[in-house]
Structure formats: structure tokens, C-alpha cells
Design an enzyme around this catalytic site. Sequence first.
Site, PDB file in Angstrom:
ATOM      1  CG  ASP A 177      -2.046   0.997   1.099  1.00 19.74           C
ATOM      2  OD1 ASP A 177      -3.221   0.535   0.734  1.00 19.74           O
ATOM      3  OD2 ASP A 177      -2.015   2.101   1.200  1.00 19.74           O
ATOM      4  CG  ASN A 224     -12.213  -0.166   3.981  1.00 16.74           C
ATOM      5  OD1 ASN A 224     -12.847  -0.556   5.049  1.00 16.74           O
ATOM      6  ND2 ASN A 224     -11.421   0.549   3.568  1.00 16.74           N
ATOM      7  CB  VAL A 246      -9.268   1.787  -5.096  1.00 12.44           C
ATOM      8  CG1 VAL A 246      -9.064   1.323  -6.482  1.00 12.44           C
ATOM      9  CG2 VAL A 246      -8.502   2.755  -4.885  1.00 12.44           C
ATOM     10  CG  HIS A 285      -8.774  -2.918  -2.323  1.00 14.29           C
ATOM     11  ND1 HIS A 285      -9.712  -2.417  -3.095  1.00 14.29           N
ATOM     12  CD2 HIS A 285      -8.410  -2.327  -1.419  1.00 14.29           C
ATOM     13  CE1 HIS A 285      -9.932  -1.257  -2.587  1.00 14.29           C
ATOM     14  NE2 HIS A 285      -9.345  -1.183  -1.089  1.00 14.29           N
ATOM     15  CG  HIS A 326      -6.884  -2.507   3.148  1.00 15.50           C
ATOM     16  ND1 HIS A 326      -6.222  -1.382   2.998  1.00 15.50           N
ATOM     17  CD2 HIS A 326      -8.140  -2.250   2.697  1.00 15.50           C
ATOM     18  CE1 HIS A 326      -6.800  -0.609   2.285  1.00 15.50           C
ATOM     19  NE2 HIS A 326      -8.018  -1.077   2.016  1.00 15.50           N
TER      20      HIS A 326
HETATM   21  P1  AMP Z   1      -9.790   1.626   0.197  1.00 13.90           P
HETATM   22  O1  AMP Z   1      -9.759   2.991   0.726  1.00 13.90           O
HETATM   23  O2  AMP Z   1     -10.051   0.654   1.026  1.00 13.90           O
HETATM   24  O3  AMP Z   1     -10.601   1.336  -1.166  1.00 13.90           O
HETATM   25  O4  AMP Z   1      -8.370   1.262  -0.324  1.00 13.90           O
HETATM   26  C1  AMP Z   1      -7.556   1.881  -1.271  1.00 13.90           C
HETATM   27  C2  AMP Z   1      -6.050   1.737  -0.857  1.00 13.90           C
HETATM   28  O5  AMP Z   1      -5.239   1.877  -1.977  1.00 13.90           O
HETATM   29  C3  AMP Z   1      -5.483   2.840   0.072  1.00 13.90           C
HETATM   30  O6  AMP Z   1      -5.101   2.397   1.296  1.00 13.90           O
HETATM   31  C4  AMP Z   1      -4.548   3.609  -0.616  1.00 13.90           C
HETATM   32  O7  AMP Z   1      -3.338   3.910   0.041  1.00 13.90           O
HETATM   33  C5  AMP Z   1      -4.187   2.419  -1.807  1.00 13.90           C
HETATM   34  N1  AMP Z   1      -3.760   2.791  -2.820  1.00 13.90           N
HETATM   35  C6  AMP Z   1      -3.919   4.007  -3.815  1.00 13.90           C
HETATM   36  N2  AMP Z   1      -3.262   4.003  -4.678  1.00 13.90           N
HETATM   37  C7  AMP Z   1      -2.217   3.276  -4.698  1.00 13.90           C
HETATM   38  C8  AMP Z   1      -1.122   2.938  -5.548  1.00 13.90           C
HETATM   39  N3  AMP Z   1      -0.660   3.535  -6.580  1.00 13.90           N
HETATM   40  N4  AMP Z   1      -0.205   1.940  -5.003  1.00 13.90           N
HETATM   41  C9  AMP Z   1      -0.428   1.256  -3.970  1.00 13.90           C
HETATM   42  N5  AMP Z   1      -1.502   1.654  -3.143  1.00 13.90           N
HETATM   43  C10 AMP Z   1      -2.394   2.512  -3.452  1.00 13.90           C
END
Ligand code: AMP
Length: 113
Positions: free
Chosen positions: A31, A86, A95, A99, A101
Amino acid sequence: MDEKTIFEKIIAGEVAAEVLLENEVAIIIRDINPQAPIHVLIIPKKKISRVGEATSEDGNLLGELLLVAKDFANANNLPSFRLVINSGRQAGETVPHLHIHLLSGRPMAWPPG
Ligand code: AMP
């Protein structure tokens, strides 16, 4: 067609990321904004926007993602870890590509914020 998410671009190799594992069904990346000493994302190659939109056809894939997470934890000697998904903006989703975490390396509080 929806615009590609950042995760689709990473899977396609169009955006760089620290990819820790790739197999037929998923990738694991670090992340970019870690919330624990170890914070990785298990991302299915198939685009499912969120768990709230998964179908019964996705059942095997959802199970495989948990096993990928477990294998990562075992391979990295992580006896304790937290998995978070989430689903929906109010839950913290930023996003819209499913996914998991995986967080580890520090004590975790409950309930989560
Ligand atoms: P969520 O908020 O559950 O949708 O998680 C999205 C996660 O993606 C967050 O923890 C961000 O820090 C992570 N994230 C967003 N863009 C990137 C990226 N380019 N590379 C790695 N992690 C990312």
C-alpha cells in the site's frame, strides 16, 4: 465502459507499484499509504467493484483471495494480521475495485475507527 481504476492500471502494467506476488487470480502490492508496518493489498485481476456487488459466480474467487492472504502471512512469518475490506464510500472505500487490506506488525485496536 467505466474508466480504469488505479488497480486495473497496475495489473495491466501501465502504472508502477511494488508488486510482491502475482498469480493467475490476484496480485499483492504494497500500500502506498501504509497504516501499519506491513500493509499490503490483495487485488483480484477480475474487476469486481466491491464485495457489495459480488455474485455467487465470484464465490470461488473470494475464497481464493483469503487463501492468498493466508499464504502471504505464512510466507512472511506473520502470526497475527488483520484483513479489511471496505465496501462502499462510508466504509472507507476509495478505489472501486475489490481488494483486501492485510495489516500486520503492530497491535490492533477494536473497534476499528
Ligand atoms: P480503500 O480505501 O479500502 O479503497 O483502499 C484503497 C487503498 O489503495 C488505500 O489504502 C490507498 O493507500 C491504496 N492505494 C491507492 N493508490 C495506490 C497505488 N498507486 N499504489 C499502492 N496503493 C495505492
